[in-house]
Design a protein around this motif. Structure first.
Motif, mmCIF file in Angstrom:
data_model
loop_
_atom_site.group_PDB
_atom_site.id
_atom_site.type_symbol
_atom_site.label_atom_id
_atom_site.label_comp_id
_atom_site.label_asym_id
_atom_site.label_seq_id
_atom_site.Cartn_x
_atom_site.Cartn_y
_atom_site.Cartn_z
ATOM 1 N N HIS A 238 0.422 -1.164 -0.412
ATOM 2 C CA HIS A 238 0.016 -0.198 0.644
ATOM 3 C C HIS A 238 1.265 1.280 0.134
ATOM 4 C CE1 HIS A 238 -3.145 -2.751 1.256
ATOM 5 N NE2 HIS A 238 -4.208 -2.010 0.504
ATOM 6 N N ALA A 239 1.889 1.359 0.863
ATOM 7 C CA ALA A 239 2.892 2.678 0.256
ATOM 8 C C ALA A 239 4.231 1.715 -0.376
ATOM 9 C CB ALA A 239 3.515 2.221 1.431
ATOM 10 N N GLU A 240 4.007 3.056 -1.738
ATOM 11 C CA GLU A 240 5.059 2.915 -2.501
ATOM 12 C C GLU A 240 6.556 2.550 -2.289
ATOM 13 O OE1 GLU A 240 6.067 4.428 -6.919
ATOM 14 O OE2 GLU A 240 4.498 5.604 -6.319
ATOM 15 N N GLU A 241 6.368 3.018 -1.801
ATOM 16 C CA GLU A 241 8.123 3.729 -0.526
ATOM 17 C C GLU A 241 9.053 2.235 0.106
ATOM 18 O OE1 GLU A 241 5.889 5.125 2.388
ATOM 19 O OE2 GLU A 241 5.947 5.324 0.134
ATOM 20 N N HIS A 242 7.710 0.995 0.109
ATOM 21 C CA HIS A 242 7.748 -0.334 0.331
ATOM 22 C C HIS A 242 8.212 -1.091 -0.258
ATOM 23 C CE1 HIS A 242 8.114 1.990 4.632
ATOM 24 N NE2 HIS A 242 7.131 1.937 4.377
ATOM 25 N N HIS A 243 7.151 -0.804 -1.945
ATOM 26 C CA HIS A 243 7.780 -1.844 -2.930
ATOM 27 C C HIS A 243 8.679 -2.771 -3.040
ATOM 28 C CE1 HIS A 243 3.930 -0.280 -5.314
ATOM 29 N NE2 HIS A 243 3.659 -0.233 -3.104
ATOM 30 N N GLN A 244 10.118 -1.950 -2.864
ATOM 31 C CA GLN A 244 10.993 -3.207 -3.119
ATOM 32 C C GLN A 244 11.337 -4.075 -2.074
ATOM 33 O OE1 GLN A 244 12.888 -2.398 -5.848
ATOM 34 N NE2 GLN A 244 14.292 -4.176 -4.957
ATOM 35 N N HIS A 245 10.748 -3.006 -0.649
ATOM 36 C CA HIS A 245 11.183 -4.929 0.433
ATOM 37 C C HIS A 245 10.253 -5.603 0.035
ATOM 38 C CE1 HIS A 245 12.127 -5.612 4.178
ATOM 39 N NE2 HIS A 245 10.783 -6.443 4.580
ATOM 40 N N ALA A 246 9.177 -5.095 -0.196
ATOM 41 C CA ALA A 246 8.118 -6.620 -0.593
ATOM 42 C C ALA A 246 8.760 -7.762 -2.040
ATOM 43 C CB ALA A 246 6.694 -5.968 -0.666
ATOM 44 N N TRP A 247 9.091 -6.601 -3.007
ATOM 45 C CA TRP A 247 9.559 -7.075 -3.750
ATOM 46 C C TRP A 247 10.700 -8.562 -3.385
ATOM 47 C CZ3 TRP A 247 5.969 -7.120 -5.722
ATOM 48 C CH2 TRP A 247 5.353 -6.352 -6.595
ATOM 49 N N GLU A 248 11.144 -8.051 -2.462
ATOM 50 C CA GLU A 248 12.903 -8.606 -2.075
ATOM 51 C C GLU A 248 12.095 -10.170 -0.781
ATOM 52 O OE1 GLU A 248 14.745 -6.135 0.254
ATOM 53 O OE2 GLU A 248 16.464 -4.868 -1.217
ATOM 54 N N GLN A 249 11.336 -9.764 -0.251
ATOM 55 C CA GLN A 249 10.115 -10.517 0.698
ATOM 56 C C GLN A 249 9.650 -11.578 -0.546
ATOM 57 O OE1 GLN A 249 11.307 -10.591 3.628
ATOM 58 N NE2 GLN A 249 12.559 -9.423 3.316
ATOM 59 N N LEU A 250 9.664 -11.152 -1.455
ATOM 60 C CA LEU A 250 8.545 -12.186 -2.481
ATOM 61 C C LEU A 250 9.407 -13.415 -2.895
ATOM 62 C CD1 LEU A 250 6.015 -12.775 -4.278
ATOM 63 C CD2 LEU A 250 7.376 -11.451 -5.901
ATOM 64 N N LEU A 251 11.154 -12.319 -3.294
ATOM 65 C CA LEU A 251 12.215 -13.760 -3.439
ATOM 66 C C LEU A 251 12.276 -14.658 -2.684
ATOM 67 C CD1 LEU A 251 14.549 -11.453 -5.971
ATOM 68 C CD2 LEU A 251 13.230 -13.019 -6.191
ATOM 69 N N TRP A 252 12.147 -14.330 -1.201
ATOM 70 C CA TRP A 252 12.488 -15.293 -0.126
ATOM 71 C C TRP A 252 11.524 -16.087 -0.038
ATOM 72 C CZ3 TRP A 252 9.069 -16.026 3.908
ATOM 73 C CH2 TRP A 252 9.893 -16.725 5.176
ATOM 74 N N LEU A 253 10.753 -15.831 -0.555
ATOM 75 C CA LEU A 253 8.915 -16.455 -0.293
ATOM 76 C C LEU A 253 8.797 -17.777 -1.402
ATOM 77 C CD1 LEU A 253 5.833 -17.103 0.892
ATOM 78 C CD2 LEU A 253 5.217 -15.621 -0.960
ATOM 79 N N LEU A 254 9.194 -17.021 -2.544
ATOM 80 C CA LEU A 254 9.596 -18.423 -4.017
ATOM 81 C C LEU A 254 10.698 -19.114 -2.919
ATOM 82 C CD1 LEU A 254 9.628 -16.397 -6.832
ATOM 83 C CD2 LEU A 254 7.793 -17.492 -5.804
ATOM 84 N N HIS A 255 11.656 -18.859 -2.656
ATOM 85 C CA HIS A 255 12.888 -19.470 -1.873
ATOM 86 C C HIS A 255 12.239 -20.455 -0.986
ATOM 87 C CE1 HIS A 255 16.979 -20.678 -1.328
ATOM 88 N NE2 HIS A 255 16.365 -20.380 0.143
ATOM 89 N N GLN A 256 11.279 -20.126 -0.502
ATOM 90 C CA GLN A 256 10.794 -20.732 0.680
ATOM 91 C C GLN A 256 10.206 -23.187 -0.088
ATOM 92 O OE1 GLN A 256 11.114 -20.948 3.596
ATOM 93 N NE2 GLN A 256 12.730 -19.148 2.523
ATOM 94 N N TYR A 257 9.785 -23.222 -1.557
ATOM 95 C CA TYR A 257 9.473 -23.701 -2.034
ATOM 96 C C TYR A 257 11.176 -24.977 -1.762
ATOM 97 C CZ TYR A 257 5.440 -22.018 -4.292
ATOM 98 O OH TYR A 257 3.903 -21.824 -5.131
ATOM 99 N N ARG A 258 12.114 -24.346 -1.957
ATOM 100 C CA ARG A 258 13.131 -25.511 -1.660
ATOM 101 C C ARG A 258 12.718 -25.579 -0.311
ATOM 102 N NH1 ARG A 258 16.573 -22.639 -6.230
ATOM 103 N NH2 ARG A 258 15.999 -22.843 -7.859
ATOM 104 N N GLU A 259 12.998 -25.097 0.492
ATOM 105 C CA GLU A 259 13.613 -25.312 2.493
ATOM 106 C C GLU A 259 12.253 -26.327 2.914
ATOM 107 O OE1 GLU A 259 16.164 -24.353 3.434
ATOM 108 O OE2 GLU A 259 16.404 -23.291 1.693
ATOM 109 N N VAL A 260 10.899 -25.814 2.575
ATOM 110 C CA VAL A 260 10.041 -26.820 3.116
ATOM 111 C C VAL A 260 9.424 -28.135 2.271
ATOM 112 C CG1 VAL A 260 8.485 -24.263 3.679
ATOM 113 C CG2 VAL A 260 7.807 -25.933 1.890
ATOM 114 N N GLN A 261 8.875 -28.430 3.749
ATOM 115 C CA GLN A 261 8.305 -30.513 3.116
ATOM 116 C C GLN A 261 7.520 -29.864 2.575
ATOM 117 O OE1 GLN A 261 8.750 -32.732 6.393
ATOM 118 N NE2 GLN A 261 10.900 -33.205 6.863
ATOM 119 N N ASP A 262 6.049 -29.394 2.898
ATOM 120 C CA ASP A 262 4.987 -28.839 2.175
ATOM 121 C C ASP A 262 4.634 -27.671 1.722
ATOM 122 O OD1 ASP A 262 2.559 -29.169 1.503
ATOM 123 O OD2 ASP A 262 1.294 -29.101 3.660
ATOM 124 N N PRO A 263 4.901 -27.801 0.241
ATOM 125 C CA PRO A 263 5.213 -26.555 -0.320
ATOM 126 C C PRO A 263 4.210 -26.062 -0.877
ATOM 127 C CG PRO A 263 5.073 -27.515 -1.585
ATOM 128 C CD PRO A 263 4.970 -29.507 -0.582
#
Length: 1309
Positions: A238-263
């Motif tokens: 909702h705040a444009e200045e935090h979009h970059q942080h959101a995209w960074e966390q998105l990559l972290w979220l996608l990386h969890q496919y390789r970490e968790v047992q139940d994706p």
């Protein structure tokens, strides 16, 4: 750290104090307890009753209950505690009449109850975590939070299941408040776990390992972190200045496919984030969206751990969200995967496109044509998985009724894929997995077509001609059920919206050129074929074809609408009333052909019918070999030609198919028989002349075609017979002798008489005979060549191997032919039946042929050959019984069959019994013809069948008893034999026993039932056949024969006619001569005794009439009678006969008149021999002594008469006097040896009394010596003197001399 220290202090004091109850406003409340209730349990029960009755305020009652629970240290009973837990847990759920205060109070009561019943409370709360109401789950979480605070260490054993349940709550949490509640519970329970790990040695429950406790915490924490991260990222958008942080966390979220047992948790968080992105319409960097697309696609392509159906649906939902956020990138990615990816990539890409088609968003539906083009690029992919994915996409596309998508191409692809799969399956070179894949493709094609939505007007207008084209080709038969459903739906819709379709259809969807429709004849032919064949293979194709036929009645021909509206429902009703396994194929084909014939008569168009026959010929040429489809097409073609009025066309078609038929192919040969014979129903003379024309061309064919010509001859013979069967009755009799039978005989004589030709002859003769019987309205018609045909059939039976299937059919042909005129004579029928029996009953089992070393043993008997032959033979006998007076014909048949029933071969007896069962059953049905007269074969059959109840074969024993039951019914004249028949039926079941004693006992019981019904005058016949069985090599059967004979004589001996006794004696003596085994001879001697007991005089006379010298068997008979209880009566009777014989020789007629002339004429020598044998075995001396007054004069008289003959040498034969005299003297000596003591016998021998009696000069001295000894032994009773005194006045000088000498000695003494 301060908080942790405070918590640690709190944990050490948990359970040591009770907490006060809180009121609705949060203050402390102490409930008032009635003074009358003084016990803890009573107070709790009273409050629970108040809560259940809903009396007063429920919240106040809960507060009072909480106060009581905290204020008493005693434990509640389990039943009371369980009642309180259930009541409080029920109020945790959200209901309309439950306030928030009541639910909070119930939660506090559960916490108080957990002090003593923690396990029960936690179990109930874990179950409540599955509730769907968010408020209910929130209250449960609140209760769990309080439990963890008060009973931290005690809750540790329940931590694993509780945290696992919280994972499910966390996955469905839809609000931040719920997430906070879950996190609060997790925090408290984790604190308890930490405290336990620090001081677990002090806990009294079993120790739990750190790894065991940390595993659920880790899993739940990871999930909670993923959900919290997704929510946080959604807020940051909702705040444009935090979009970059959101995209960074998105990559972290996608990386969890390789970490968790139940994706799946990662996918849910990603879906939440994508929804947030679409909601705020944030601009996602291209690299990030491609990363998301690639991650989702990779999850769909995971073959090691394929996603579950729910997870797969969530992944597809993410793809839909991405397509709505960045459509261009999504389409490019999918296009790239479809073009360059492997098989799994292409399947996943098509699945994603299917999810996009399912989406209802306008921005997605605008791009459906583009999605369709992407899928079309892999329509011809060879991989079965890709083909199935494409088919599922097309199903979704058709179901969505998407604008701008051509249903024309989709339908074509469906049928193309089905045909492609059918072609691959037809090769027969696929593995098991590949076959399964191709069949799955076929089922999927049918499913997609079946789910086709035809409600849209434009689509319906396009589909009707397109779908109609796929009805006729045989390769699409498997798609017929959904195809018929679609066409029926289109037709019904067209009727409802007639005249509106052109206005509703857009111009863009109208085809440029009209699709060619199949011909009406092609539709009718194809649907009839499917209706005929499909019911036997299942799948509902038959009913679908008939229903479509009813819908297409206007398309096929407008004249059939009314008739089909009535006839097709009847066909459907017949089809629905049977199953595929029980549907009679011939009956069903007949119904369909009648329907076709009736339809052609309604259409009444010669041109239409001609075109139908041509269409049937075309489909016949394209149908597969050895198929039921081809067989029905032949029948339908024959029916169409029969209905066709163009005779020229009919003749051309008949000759054309005769020329084109490959007679070496069995199905083609049978097919041409169907065509020509059905054509003959309406065009008999035309069909007959066509076949005759073709028959004439066989002589001019090349020798290279000899094998085909041979098969053609056999088929033509069958055609002639089938034409006769279907010919009009009024035309048959004028052509049958010359044109049909004559051609059949000519073809048989000119051909190579192999098994095929013989089989054709048999079949043709059978059908011709049946046709003549059906058409013979004139009693004057006679088949002149009947005897010639019968001789041919008998020769066929003799020439063919025993295992040939020709034999039963030849018997059926003989049966039908024998019904025709001229009638056979009785001698001819007997000869015919004898030859038929010889051919059938003499069959040998392979093992028997092998034992005999026959060459035919190498060829095994064909299964099922013997039983049809026996049934056919039985049917032939039935026919003969119907044609002739039953008793006469029955006697002839029995005479023929009797030889095989007495056969030494077990298999021959078994088959003869099978035929006998049929014969007696048939004769029983017709016994009214013989009412009033006894069955003349009853005795011989009963005697023959009785011992067979102990045959070696259980089947033979069972059939023999069955025959005896029929025989009782046949022989019944006035008596009721039903009880006996029922009893035999009961005893028959006991003949399956193995023990010989049991079999003999059962057989004897049957004998008691049967023997008393043997008609008078048939005793000799019965005993003759029984005695034949007594000589059987099998001991048990021979014993059974003996028991049957004894039972008959014992029960029915008194009813035997006197005239039959001499024959019975002869039968027994003959059997005794041919039987050497002692046990069986005992049976015969016992039978003679019983017969003599019932008929003493005839038996004695019969035995005495046997010629001299007396053989050893007759000697044994006399001795056995002498040993028996009849010894004295028979000896007395022999004495009388001897005296009568002496009186006869002296000219005295008075005694002769007393005993009868036949008895007086008996030979004295025979009587003497019999007396000698009987006296020799007598054990009692008193019996002989009692007879001595009569016996002694008779013997002395015979000695005297012998001496008189010696004085007249011219009247005797040389060297006979001495023998005769000595014989009588020896018998006299034997008789006296039974009466005198040894000293008197010695005196007689020493003084030469016996020699003196035999000499004429010393006879008087011998008589004096004999009289002297008898007087001294006191054996001269008055009756002896009285009998001898009659000799004093005899005309015989020797008798006077003998009497004078005897009385002189008596006077002297």
């Amino acid at each position: 750290m301060g908080v942790l220290r405070a918590l640690r202090g709190f944990f050490t004091g948990v359970g040591a104090r009770s907490g006060p109850a809180r009121g609705e406003n949060g203050g402390s409340v102490v409930g008032a307890v009635p003074a009358a209730i003084t016990t803890f349990a009573a107070v709790v029960i009273s409050l629970l009753d108040q809560l259940e009755d809903a009396q007063g305020g429920r919240a106040e009652a809960y507060r009072q209950l909480e106060s009581v629970l905290w204020g008493d240290e005693s434990d509640l009973q389990s039943s009371v505690a369980g009642r309180a837990i259930a009541l409080a847990a029920q109020d945790l759920r959200v209901a309309q009449d439950t306030t928030a205060a009541v639910r909070m109070a119930a939660s506090d009561v559960l916490v108080a109850l957990a002090r003593w019943h923690l396990h029960d409370v936690v179990s109930v709360l874990q179950g409540h975590l599955q509730a769907l109401e968010e408020m209910s789950v929130e209250l449960v979480l609140h209760t769990l939070h309080n439990l963890a605070i008060r009973y931290a260490l005690q809750c540790v054993p329940f931590a694993g299941k509780t945290l696992a349940a919280l994972r499910g709550v966390l996955s469905t949490a839809g609000s931040s408040r719920m997430l906070c509640a879950v996190c609060g519970v997790v925090e408290q329970w984790c604190s308890g776990i930490s405290a336990y790990l620090r001081q677990r040695e002090k806990c009294d429950f079993p120790h739990l390992g750190a790894a065991q406790l940390c595993a659920p915490v880790y899993s739940l924490g990871k999930q909670a972190m993923l959900r919290a991260m997704a929510v946080m990222m959604g807020v940051l958008l909702h705040a444009e200045e935090h979009h970059q942080h959101a995209w960074e966390q998105l990559l972290w979220l996608l990386h969890q496919y390789r970490e968790v047992q139940d994706p799946s948790g990662v996918t849910r968080s990603l879906s939440y984030f994508l929804w947030a992105v679409m909601d705020v319409q944030a601009q996602v960097p291209r690299a990030k969206i491609l990363a998301v697309i690639a991650a989702v696609h990779e999850q769909l392509c995971d073959e090691m751990e394929p996603p579950s159906p729910g997870h797969r649906a969530e992944l597809c939902h993410c793809m839909v969200l991405q397509a709505r956020i960045c459509p261009e990138e999504t389409i490019v990615f999918l296009y790239y995967k479809l073009r360059t990816g492997n098989k799994v990539d292409r399947v996943a890409a098509v699945e994603m496109l299917q999810a996009l088609v399912r989406c209802d968003a306008p921005d997605v539906r605008e791009k459906l044509p583009l999605f369709t083009k992407l899928v079309q690029s892999v329509c011809h992919d060879p991989a079965a998985q890709v083909r199935k994915a494409v088919l599922r996409f097309l199903g979704e596309l058709l179901h969505s009724s998407a604008p701008g998508c051509s249903a024309w191409d989709v339908v074509g692809h469906l049928f193309g894929e089905f045909s492609r799969a059918s072609g691959r399956l037809a090769t027969g070179k696929l593995s098991v997995v590949e076959v399964w894949e191709e069949r799955t493709v076929q089922r999927l094609c049918a499913h997609v077509l079946g789910s086709l939505d035809v409600s849209a007007g434009a689509v319906a207008k396009l589909l009707w001609p397109r779908l109609l084209q796929y009805v006729v080709p045989a390769e699409y038969t498997g798609m017929l059920v959904p195809l018929c459903r679609c066409l029926r739906a289109l037709a019904e819709r067209a009727e409802r919206t007639e005249g509106e379709e052109e206005k509703a259809a857009p111009e863009a969807l109208k085809p440029a050129e009209p699709a060619p429709l199949p011909a009406p004849q092609a539709l009718l032919a194809r649907l009839l074929v499917v209706a005929a064949v499909a019911p036997h293979t299942g799948g509902g194709h038959g009913a679908a074809a008939l229903q479509l036929l009813q819908v297409l009645c206007g398309t096929i021909h407008r004249a059939v609408g009314a008739s089909w509206a009535t006839e097709i429902p009847l066909l459907l009703q017949h089809l629905a009333g049977t199953t595929a396994g029980f549907l009679d194929r011939a009956e069903w084909d007949s119904l369909l052909l009648k329907f076709l014939r009736a339809s052609l008569e309604v259409i009444a168009s010669e041109a239409w019918t001609v075109e139908l026959s041509r269409e049937l010929s075309r489909q016949l040429g394209g149908s597969p070999r050895l198929s039921w489809e081809k067989r029905f097409l032949y029948k339908a073609l024959g029916t169409a030609l029969a209905a066709c009025g163009c005779l020229r066309h009919v003749r051309e078609q008949t000759l054309q198919h005769l020329e084109a038929t490959d007679f070496l192919e069995l199905w083609e040969a049978q097919g041409i028989v169907s065509v020509v014979s059905r054509c003959a129903e309406s065009h008999f003379q035309l069909a007959l002349s066509s076949v005759q024309q073709f028959t004439g061309t066989l002589k001019h064919r090349k020798q290279s075609h000899a094998l085909r010509n041979r098969a053609a001859r056999a088929t033509l013979m069958v055609i002639y017979g089938r034409m006769a069967l279907r010919a009009p009755r009024e035309q048959l009799l004028t052509h049958v002798e010359r044109d049909i039978v004559g051609n059949v005989l000519q073809l048989y004589r000119e051909g190579c008489q192999d098994a095929q030709l013989k089989l054709s002859l048999v079949q043709s003769v059978t059908e011709i005979s049946l046709a003549i019987q059906a058409a013979d309205a004139s009693p004057r018609f006679e088949l002149c060549c009947k005897r010639e045909l019968l001789q041919m059939l008998l020769e066929v039976m003799q020439e063919e191997p025993q295992e040939s299937p020709v034999q039963p059919r030849a018997l059926m042909a003989v049966e039908q032919l024998s019904k025709l005129k001229p009638r056979l004579s009785r001698e001819e029928k007997c000869s015919l039946l004898a030859q038929c029996c010889r051919g059938v009953v003499c069959l040998r089992h392979p093992e028997q042929m092998e034992a005999r070393g026959e060459a035919a043993a190498a060829a095994p008997v064909a299964p099922g050959v013997q039983a049809p032959s026996l049934r056919a033979l039985g049917q032939l006998m039935r026919t003969l019984l119907r044609e002739e007076p039953a008793p006469i014909c029955f006697e002839d048949v029995v005479q023929v069959l009797r030889h095989w029933l007495a056969s030494a071969e077990e298999c021959e007896r078994e088959r003869a019994l099978q035929v006998c069962v049929q014969l007696l059953g048939a004769h029983e049905e017709q016994r009214e013809h013989g009412r009033g007269r006894a069955c003349e074969q009853f005795g011989s059959l009963a005697g023959l069948l009785g011992p067979l109840t102990c045959d070696a074969s259980a089947a033979s024993r069972w059939r023999a008893a069955t025959c005896l039951g029929h025989l009782l019914q046949i022989g019944a004249e006035t008596t009721d034999v039903a009880p006996c028949t029922n009893e035999i039926g009961y005893l028959r079941e006991r003949l399956n026993a193995v023990a010989p004693d049991s079999l003999l006992a059962t057989s004897t019981n049957i004998a008691k039932l049967v023997c008393k019904h043997v008609p008078q005058g048939q005793a000799a016949d019965f005993m003759d056949t029984v005695m034949e069985s007594l000589q059987c090599t099998r001991p048990v059967r021979a014993w059974a024969a003996g028991r049957w004979a004894l039972t008959f004589l014992g029960d029915c001996g008194e009813q035997i006619f006197q005239e039959e006794v001499p024959e019975l004696v002869t039968i027994l003596c003959t059997c005794l001569q041919s039987t050497q085994q002692s046990t069986r001879r005992c049976f015969v001697l016992r039978a003679m005794f019983i017969l003599a007991r019932c008929h003493q005089e005839p038996v004695i006379d019969s035995l005495l009439q046997r010629c001299l010298p007396m053989d050893s068997n007759t000697v044994e008979v006399w001795r056995s009678l002498g040993r028996s209880a009849l010894g004295y009566p028979i000896l007395e009777r022999l004495t009388e006969k001897l005296r009568a014989a002496g009186d006869s020789s002296q000219g005295s007629e008075c005694c002769a008149r007393e005993l009868g002339s036949s008895q007086a004429a008996l030979e004295p020598h025979t009587i003497i021999r019999a007396l000698c044998e009987m006296v020799s075995v007598l054990q009692s001396e008193g019996l002989v002594q009692h007879l001595l007054p009569d016996l002694l004069p008779s013997l002395l008289g015979q000695v005297s008469e012998t001496l008189r003959e010696e004085m007249e040498p011219s009247l005797r034969e040389p060297e006979s006097s001495d023998t005769s005299g000595r014989l009588f003297v020896e018998v006299l000596e034997l008789v006296l040896s039974k009466c005198l003591e040894e000293r008197w016998l010695r005196l007689l021998r020493e003084q030469g009394a016996w020699a003196s009696l035999a000499e004429p000069q010393a006879h008087s001295a011998g008589v004096c010596l004999l009289a002297s000894v008898l007087l001294r032994a006191e054996l001269v009773p008055p009756r002896l003197l009285q009998n001898l005194s009659t000799w004093l006045d005899s005309c015989s000088a020797n008798l006077r001399l003998t009497a004078t000498a005897f009385f002189a000695e008596v006077r002297q003494r």
